[in-house]
Motif scaffolding. Structure first.
Motif, PDB file in Angstrom:
ATOM      1  N   ALA D 233     -19.388 -58.353  13.544  1.00  0.00           N
ATOM      2  CA  ALA D 233     -19.404 -57.452  14.707  1.00  0.00           C
ATOM      3  C   ALA D 233     -20.681 -56.644  14.848  1.00  0.00           C
ATOM      4  O   ALA D 233     -21.033 -56.231  15.949  1.00  0.00           O
ATOM      5  N   THR D 316     -18.100 -51.984  23.483  1.00  0.00           N
ATOM      6  CA  THR D 316     -17.571 -53.306  23.133  1.00  0.00           C
ATOM      7  C   THR D 316     -16.631 -53.145  21.947  1.00  0.00           C
ATOM      8  O   THR D 316     -16.843 -52.284  21.100  1.00  0.00           O
ATOM      9  N   PRO D 317     -15.599 -53.969  21.870  1.00  0.00           N
ATOM     10  CA  PRO D 317     -14.725 -53.909  20.687  1.00  0.00           C
ATOM     11  C   PRO D 317     -15.539 -54.208  19.433  1.00  0.00           C
ATOM     12  O   PRO D 317     -16.507 -54.983  19.497  1.00  0.00           O
ATOM     13  N   THR D 319     -15.788 -56.252  16.920  1.00  0.00           N
ATOM     14  CA  THR D 319     -15.353 -57.553  16.432  1.00  0.00           C
ATOM     15  C   THR D 319     -16.344 -58.569  16.964  1.00  0.00           C
ATOM     16  O   THR D 319     -17.321 -58.196  17.613  1.00  0.00           O
ATOM     17  N   ASN D 320     -16.094 -59.835  16.686  1.00  0.00           N
ATOM     18  CA  ASN D 320     -16.970 -60.839  17.268  1.00  0.00           C
ATOM     19  C   ASN D 320     -16.706 -60.970  18.764  1.00  0.00           C
ATOM     20  O   ASN D 320     -15.560 -61.015  19.192  1.00  0.00           O
ATOM     21  N   SER D 321     -17.757 -61.023  19.564  1.00  0.00           N
ATOM     22  CA  SER D 321     -17.609 -61.338  20.980  1.00  0.00           C
ATOM     23  C   SER D 321     -18.899 -61.947  21.469  1.00  0.00           C
ATOM     24  O   SER D 321     -19.968 -61.704  20.902  1.00  0.00           O
ATOM     25  N   VAL D 322     -18.801 -62.744  22.497  1.00  0.00           N
ATOM     26  CA  VAL D 322     -19.991 -63.358  23.084  1.00  0.00           C
ATOM     27  C   VAL D 322     -20.925 -62.271  23.598  1.00  0.00           C
ATOM     28  O   VAL D 322     -22.149 -62.366  23.510  1.00  0.00           O
ATOM     29  N   GLU D 323     -20.315 -61.234  24.140  1.00  0.00           N
ATOM     30  CA  GLU D 323     -21.093 -60.136  24.700  1.00  0.00           C
ATOM     31  C   GLU D 323     -22.052 -59.551  23.666  1.00  0.00           C
ATOM     32  O   GLU D 323     -23.204 -59.264  23.964  1.00  0.00           O
ATOM     33  N   VAL D 324     -21.547 -59.381  22.459  1.00  0.00           N
ATOM     34  CA  VAL D 324     -22.368 -58.794  21.405  1.00  0.00           C
ATOM     35  C   VAL D 324     -23.277 -59.847  20.761  1.00  0.00           C
ATOM     36  O   VAL D 324     -24.483 -59.649  20.619  1.00  0.00           O
ATOM     37  N   ALA D 326     -24.208 -62.921  21.658  1.00  0.00           N
ATOM     38  CA  ALA D 326     -25.164 -63.723  22.422  1.00  0.00           C
ATOM     39  C   ALA D 326     -25.920 -62.913  23.462  1.00  0.00           C
ATOM     40  O   ALA D 326     -27.122 -63.064  23.621  1.00  0.00           O
TER      41      ALA D 326
END
Lengths: 500, 500, 500, 500
Positions: D233, D316-317, D319-324, D326
Motif C-alpha cells: 500500500a 485512498t484506502p 491497501t493495494n489499488s491501481v490508483e496508488v 499505477a
C-alpha cells in the motif's frame, strides 16, 4: 538614484500591508526568540572583546527587562506609526532606553538578514518538537489498539472488495509503520534545521573576529554555517519539513478514509460515542463521524504550503531577499498547526473507537475471502500448480460465500478439477480449515501476514522505534534547556561583573 | 450504534480544535451574511404560509436587534462552553430569546448544509468585488503610464538580452493586456457564484412548498439551483476563483520581475522615491526596491490555495461533507487578501516610478539592436532574401554597437555581401535610418509592434475594456443594494403588520 | 562576448537533450500545423507584395509536397546531425530544395517566436475540440442513465451515512450539472486560444506592411494580437485549460468515488459485466471494478500539469523565452490525454452499469432516512416548531429502522411529545406516508429535490445545454474547415497563376 | 454479481487505454527487473521445498532464454490482442512454453500486488543511482570553478543590488552547499526504497513458509517488510524522492537565475562559447544563453509530479489499488529524467563559463559596496557605535562610488560625524583599506564570509562530502552486483543439478 541615504519613512501603504500586518504575529511568535538570540550575540561579542562589558551589561539588563514583561504578558514596547517591522522597533527601543552609543552598539557584526534566518530556525525547531510529541502519541494510540485487536478477525480489502481474512490489528500495524516513517523523516528535518546562520551578517560574513560556534552553544545549535550566502539564502529545510508533513498528511487521510468506510452503516465495523459524532440539524437519526472529514481535510493542508514554498523559491536569486525569507515559506506555520490538529483528532478517535465483531464476520462470511487459501491448499495437498488450483476454485467460488459445507464444496472442486483434466484428492479436514477464515488468518504468518504472532512481533518493533524517537525528542529538548542555562549563567556573570 | 439520538455535547478537543478555533473568524466574516440570509428565508416562508406572520415578525425583530448590535460592534450573543459552531449558537440564541416554539421555527425547510453553501457564496461575492476594484485600479495605473511612455525608447528584451528597439509604453500595454484577461476571467467567476443554494436543505430538497427564487431576489442572486445535491456538494466556483487569481498572480510576478531587473544599478532604467525603498541595517548605500519582492511572493500565494482546493475535492463523495464545505476551500480568503495586497502595492509602484532615459538609451546603443532592421532594409532595398540579409548583417554585427558610422558600416556590409556572392547597393539614408533605434521603433507598427500610434490605439482599447469592467462591477453592487432594499421593505411590512 | 555571430553548431549534449529529444514528437504533433501556417504566411506576404508571386509559388509547391508526404506517412525531410530543432530543419529543407534566395525568403516578417506561439495554439485548439467531444458524450451517457433512473429509489448520503430517500437519477443529474459547468469553462478557454500571434515576429512587430488579419482568416482564428509582446510572452490560456481540466478531473474523481463505494459488496448497489472488471491473480473470487481506480488516478493528472505551468510562469520576464514557450506548458498535452482517457472510461462504465434495487432498498429501509420527513409532517400537521419536532423524532429514531408499524411509532411519538410538554395529534395515514421512503422521495420536489418530475425537468435542461455545446463545437470545426478551404483556393490561385 | 469467475476478456477500450497503452513502456523499463525478480523468487521457493527442482529448473531456463533475447534486443514474447498487461502476458508465455502445470507453478506464494510494488522499487533504485552520479558530477564542476575563482572579485548582491565585495568562488561554494544537501536527501531516499515487498502477496502475506530475506539477498535489498499491507500500500518513498528532487530543482533554478542575470550584457560578468549559445532567427546580433532557460524550466518539473503523487495518494484506502500503484506515482520517471537533463546541462555550462573580471570590478567600483566596511572601521577605530557609524557613512555614501580619494572621503566623514555630535579620528591608511574592495573581501573571513582562505576551507569540506557520497554510490552498485552474482550461482546450480 539607485544609491544613497533615505530621508523619509515608509509609505503608509507599506506600513499597512507589510509592516503592521505582521507585527502582532511576529511579537507573539518571534520576539521571545529574538530576545534570546540578542542576548547570546551580545555575550559573544563581549567575550570576543568587540563590545565593552559595560555596554554589554546595559544591553543585557534591557533585554532581561523585556523578557520579564513578555513572560508576564505585559506590553513590551511602543512603536512609532511609521515603523519598519519588529526588528527596527526593537533596536529603536534599545536606543531610546540606552542612548545611541550603547543602544546602537548591539548591531555590531550582525544584520537583519542573519537574524531573520536564525529566528525562522528557532521558531520552527520549537514547533516541530511540539508536533512530533503529538505524532508519537498517535503512534502509541495506534499500536495499543493494534495490540488489542490482534485477533479481531475482519476481511482484508483490496480495490474496496473483501479479499482475504485479516485482522484489525494487522491493518493498524500497517498504517503505523508508514506513519512512523513519516515522523522519522520529519524528525530528520530537525538535523537540517540545527545549523546556526548568525554571523553571516548580510550574507557576506564580517571582518569582526566573531565566534559563531559560541553563539550556537548558547542557543542550542550543533553547527554553524561555513558559507555566509548559504546561511541567509537557503530555505531547503522548510521544504523538507513541508514534504515530510505532506507525507504524514497522506497517511492520515488514508487512515481516515478506511475508518470512514468501515463506520458507514453498510459496514458497521466501527463506531464512536456520542461526544465524538454529530447529528444533523434536520435529520435526527444521523450519527455522523464527521471528525474523520476534518482529519482528511486538515491533514492535506501542507500540500498547499509545500507548493507555495517550492514556487516561492523557484527562480529567485541565491541570496537574501524578502521573497525568500518572508513570503515563500510563510505558510509553514499554518500547515504545522493544521496537521497537528489532525494528528490530535485522530489520536482521540483511535483511542475511543468501538469495533463490532459480528459485523466484521458477517461481511467476511459472505464474500468468499477464503478462495485463495483453498487454492493454496490444493497446491500443497493435491499437487496441482497454482494457476490450475486458481482455475479450479474460480469455478466453485459462488459456493464459498453461503452456507455450503466442506463436503459439498470438496466434491464440487473435484468435479471442477476433472473438467480441467485433473483428478484431485481433497482431505476434508484440510478443506474445512482452508474454509475457516480465522484459521486462514492464523496461518498467514509469512511475508508480513496477519497471523497474530507476526503482528505482535511487528508491534513490538514499532513500539521500540517509537520509544527511540521519544528519547531523541527528549534529548533535543534537554540540549536546548542546557544551552539556555549556559546563556543565563553568562548573562548573570556579565551583569554582575558590571554592577560590582 | 450507527444511528440514534445524541445525549452528550461534543468532546472538549473538538470544541478546541474545530468549533472554538473558527468562531471568531466566522463571527467577523459570516455573521452579517447569516443574518441577511436568515431574514430573507423567514420572509419567504412567511409569504408562502409556512410560518405565521406573528412568528415571522418575532424572528425578524430578533434578527434586526442582532444586526444593530453587530453594526455597532457590540457583543452579539453569548455562547455555551460546549457549542457546535456559529450556526448552533445562533439558533440557540433565537430559542433563548423567543422560546422553543417561535425560536425553533426558523429552521423549517432549511439545513445547515444549504445555509453554509450560501454563506460561502455571499462572502466570496463580496470579497471578489473588492478585489476587482483594486484590479481595475492597477489597470488604470498601468495604462496611464503606458500612455505617458509611448515615446520612451528602450531596448526590447528576449532571453534577457537586448533585442530590438521598443518603448516602455509598449511593454506596459503588453502586460496590461494579460492582466485584463485575468481580471475578466476572475470576473466571470462571479457568474458561477451567482446561483443560490438555499432550499436544497441537506442536499435532497424539501416537501415544503418553498420559493427559492424569492429568496434569491432578496439576497441579490440571479439564479437558483435545479438540483439540491449539486447545490450543497459543488465548490467548483472556488477553484475557478483561485485559478484566475493564480493567473493574475503569475502576471504580477512577471511584471515585478522585469521592474526589478530594470531597477538594478546595472540597468538603472527605473527608480522610486525614498518612501518606497528601504536601506540595509548594515549597508548604508543600499536603496532596495524590496516591495517588488513582496509582490512576487504575495502574488503567487493563490497557487497553494488552488492546490489545496483541488486536492481537497479529489476523491470526496459528491454530497455535503465537512471535508468539502469547510476544509477544502479554507484558503481562498487568505489567497484573495494576499493577491489583493500585491495588486495594491504594484499600483503604488507603477504610479510612482521614475524612468531614466539616458540609461535606457545607453544600453540600447551598445547592443546592436538594430541588426534585424538593417537586414529588413536589405530585403526591401537590395533584393536579397531574408536569410541572406541575416547572414550578411551577422558578419558586421560588432560594428553596430560602437560609434561606427553608416558609411563604414555600409561599405562593410557590401563587402560581406560580396563574400557571399551578392553585389548589393545600399542607400546611405536608408541605412542611417535602419541604424537609428528611434526611427526603427517608430516604423515597427505592424503585428502589434511598438510604434507609438499602434500602442496608443491599443491603450485606447484597453481603457475601453477597463471602463466596461468597472461598469459591470458597479452594476453588480447596485443589484445587491436593490435586493437588500427589497428585503428591508418586506421585513418592515411583516413587522409593522404584526405590531399593528 | 555577449554579442556577435555564431560560427559553430550546437554542442552535442544540447542536441541530445534539447533538440533531438523533441524532434519526433514535434514532427508528429506540430509539423502539420507548421505547414499550414507557413502556407498562410506565404500567401499573405505575396498578396501584400512583400514576396514575388514566383517565389511564393515555389515555396507553396514545396510546402504541398511536404503535406503530401506527411499525409502518406512518408519520410518528410532529412536532418543534419547538428540541427536546432524542427523549425531550423524545416527552413533548411526549403533552402536545400529552392536555393538560398527563394528558400530563404519565407522567413520575411516573421520569427520563430511568433511561429511557436501560433503552433501551440493550433495544436491546443485541435486537442481541446477532441476532448470536448468526449466530454459531451459523457454528459449524454449520464443524462440517459439519469432519465432511466428517475424512480430508482436509493438512500441519499451525507457524510457517508444514509440521510434521506432519493433516487439514483437525482444523483446522476447532480453530478452532470457540475460536469457540464466544467466543460463550459473548458470550452470558454477556446475563446482565449482563438487569437493569432503571427506577425508579432520576435515580440516587437515588424516594419513590413503585413496583414495578420488575413492570415487569421486562412488559419481559422477570429482575432489577432494588438500587442506583439503579449502575443509571444503570454501563456495564460494554457493555465485556463489546465484549471478547467482539473475541475473536470475533480468531478470525475468524485463520481468514481461514489460509484466505487456503491459497487462494494457491503452496498451492492451497482455492478458491471465481466469485460469491465478484473479478478485477482491469486483470489479467484474477486470481481474488481478497478477501472474506477484508473479513472480517479487519471482524472487528477492535470493537477500536476497545472502546477508545473504556474510555477513555470512565475518570475519569468514578460517576453519570449524558452522557459515559457517550451518548458512551462510542456505537460498540457499529457494532461489532456489522461483526462480524456478518464472521460472515455467513465462513459463506458456509466453506460454499462447495472443497478440492484433490492440492495438499495435494503439499506434505505434499515437506516431511518425518513426521520426528517416525519419531523416535517409534525410541523405541518401537529403545529409544533421544527426544532421541537426534530427533538420528538430523535427520541424514537431507533424505531424507524426496523419493522415497527406506523401505529406503534405514532403512539411513541405522542409519548415523546408529552415528555417535552406537547400533546400532539398524529394522523395515521400521514405518518404512514412520511414513513414510506418512496412517498417521501416523490414529495421532495422543492429546492431541487429528487421528486421525479423535478429531476426530469432538470434533465431536460441539461440536455438542452449539452445540445448547445455540441452545436458550438460543430460550428468551430466548420469555421476551421472553411478557413482551410479559403487557404487552399489562394494557394491554388498563386501556384496556377505562376505555372501559366 | 459482486463475486465470481470472469468468463470474458477485457473490453477493447480497456485494452486500448489501459493495457496496450503501457505495454511498450513496461517492456522497456520493467521486464528486465521482472525477469530478475522472477528468477530470485523461483530459486527461493525451490530452496524452501515449495517447488520441485525439476519445475524450478524448467522455469529458470525459460527465464534465461528471455533474458538473452532481451539483451540482444530481440522480440521477447507474443501477446494476445486481449491481454491484461505485461505480467499477464509474461505468465501466459511460461504456460505456453512449459504447460500449465510447470508454467503455472511460478505464481505460488506471490501476487501481482507484491510483484508490482517490488518492480517500482527496483526501477527507481536504478534510476536514482544514475541521477546521483550526474548530481555528484555537477558538484565536482561547481567546486572546481569555486576553487578557480577564490580571488575573482565581484559584488555580492542582495535584493538584486550590489551589497558588499565578494568573490565568484564564494557564490559557487554557497550554492554547492545547498545542492549537496539536496543530493544527500535524495540519497537518503534510497534507504527508504531498500526494503523488499515481495512475499506480501496480495497484501495479506501467505501461509507458504517462504523466506523473503533470501529473495532480498538475491535482489540486493537490505530489508524485508514486516507488514504485508504496508508492503503493497505504501508509496511514501516516491514522495520522498520527488520532494528531494524538487528541492534540487529549486537550487538549480536559483543558480540558473543568477548566471542568467550575470550573463546579460548589462552585467557582462559571464559568457559562453558559440556552441552553447544560440542566435535569433531574425536578430543576427543575438547570443542567447538560452540553455539557462531550459535548465530553469526542466529543473522545476518534479513540482508537478510531486503534487500528482500527493493528490494521488490522498483519500485512498491503505491497501493495494491501481490508483496508488499505477496512477499516483506515474510521473516520477519523467521528473527524474527532466531534472537529470537539467543537472547535465548545468554541469556543461559551469565547466565552460568564462568570467570577465573587468566587468565585475566595473560594477563593484560604482556601487558603494564598501560602505559597511567603512562603518565597521569607524566602530573599530573611532569608537562610535555601529548605528552611529552607519548614520555617518550614509551621509557620505555618494562619494564612495566615484573617484573621490580617501582623504576627501575621510574629511567629509569627519564633518558628518561633527554634524551628529561626534568628533572622530580617522586613520587614512585604514580608510583606504576599507575603501578597497579587494582588501575588504580578503578581510571578511568570519561567519562564512568570502575571504579566500575561508572559502578554500569550505571547498575542501564540500569535496570531502562529495567523495563520501560517491563512495556510497559505488558501494550500492557493488552490493547489487554481488547480489546478482549470488543469484546467478543459485540459478546455475539448480539448472545444472537438474540437467545432470
Amino acid at each position: 538614484m539607485s544609491m544613497g541615504r533615505l530621508t523619509k519613512g515608509p509609505h503608509p501603504l507599506l506600513i499597512e500591508l507589510l509592516y503592521e500586518a505582521k507585527f502582532a504575529d511576529d511579537q507573539t511568535h518571534l520576539l521571545r526568540h529574538l530576545l534570546e538570540l540578542d542576548a547570546a550575540h551580545v555575550v559573544m561579542v563581549s567575550r570576543q572583546g568587540l563590545l565593552s562589558q559595560r555596554s554589554a551589561a546595559a544591553l543585557l539588563v534591557t533585554n532581561r527587562a523585556l523578557v520579564t514583561r513578555l513572560e508576564r504578558g505585559e506590553e513590551t514596547f511602543e512603536r512609532s506609526t511609521r515603523h519598519r517591522g519588529l526588528y527596527a522597533v526593537y533596536e529603536r527601543h534599545y536606543i531610546d532606553v540606552l542612548g545611541s552609543e550603547i543602544g546602537g552598539s548591539a548591531h555590531v557584526a550582525r544584520s537583519r538578514n542573519d537574524i531573520n534566518a536564525t529566528l525562522t530556525r528557532m521558531r520552527l525547531r520549537r514547533a516541530l518538537g511540539g508536533f512530533l510529541e503529538h505524532g508519537v502519541d498517535l503512534v502509541a494510540a495506534l499500536t495499543e489498539q493494534a495490540e488489542a485487536h490482534l485477533e479481531t478477525l475482519m476481511p482484508g480489502f483490496t480495490h474496496q472488495q473483501p479479499s482475504q481474512p485479516s485482522t484489525f490489528g494487522h491493518y493498524l500495524s500497517g498504517v503505523t509503520a508508514e506513519l512512523l516513517r513519516g515522523l522519522h523523516w520529519l524528525s530528520g528535518a530537525d538535523v537540517a534545521i540545527d545549523c546556526l546562520p548568525l554571523g553571516a551578517a548580510a550574507g557576506f560574513g564580517t571582518s569582526f573576529p566573531i565566534d559563531p560556534q559560541q553563539v550556537a552553544g548558547f542557543l542550542g545549535f550543533s553547527r554553524v554555517f561555513a558559507n555566509s550566502l548559504d546561511a541567509v539564502a537557503s530555505r531547503d529545510y522548510i521544504v523538507q519539513v513541508l514534504a515530510a508533513l505532506s507525507v504524514v498528511g497522506t497517511t492520515l487521510s488514508r487512515i481516515a478514509t478506511d475508518l470512514q468506510t468501515w463506520s458507514a452503516p453498510a459496514y458497521g465495523f466501527l463506531s464512536w460515542p456520542d461526544e465524538l459524532v454529530s447529528t444533523s440539524s434536520i435529520m435526527p437519526q444521523k450519527r455522523n463521524p464527521f471528525v474523520l472529514e476534518n482529519i482528511r481535510g486538515l491533514a492535506v493542508r501542507p500540500f498547499g504550503a509545500l507548493f507555495e514554498a517550492l514556487a516561492g523559491l523557484k527562480n529567485t536569486p541565491f541570496t537574501n531577499s524578502v521573497e525568500v525569507s518572508a513570503e515563500a515559506t510563510h505558510s509553514v506555520w499554518e500547515a504545522l498547526d493544521a496537521t497537528q490538529a489532525s494528528v490530535r483528532l485522530l489520536s482521540l478517535l483511535v483511542r475511543s473507537l468501538k469495533t463490532d465483531h459480528s459485523e466484521m464476520e458477517r461481511v467476511l462470511g459472505s464474500s468468499g475471502t477464503t478462495a485463495s487459501a483453498i487454492a493454496d491448499m490444493l497446491v500443497r495437498e493435491s499437487g496441482v500448480s497454482f494457476r490450475t488450483a486458481h482455475e479450479i476454485v474460480s469455478r466453485e467460488v459462488e459456493g464459498l460465500s453461503g452456507a455450503t459445507g466442506p463436503e459439498t464444496v470438496g466434491r464440487r472442486l473435484q468435479e471442477a478439477g476433472l473438467t480441467l483434466g485433473h483428478r484431485i484428492a481433497i482431505d476434508p479436514a484440510s478443506l474445512a480449515a482452508a474454509m475457516d477464515p480465522r484459521k486462514v488468518m492464523r496461518s498467514s504468518g509469512y511475508g508480513g501476514g496477519p497471523a497474530p504472532e507476526a503482528t505482535r512481533a511487528h508491534n513490538a518493533a514499532l513500539r521500540r522505534e517509537c520509544l527511540l524517537l521519544r528519547a531523541e525528542l527528549t534529548r533535543r529538548t534537554q540540549a536546548q534547556a542546557d544551552a539556555r542555562q549556559r546563556l543565563q549563567l553568562e548573562i548573570a556573570s556579565i551583569c554582575e561583573g558590571h554592577s560590582t
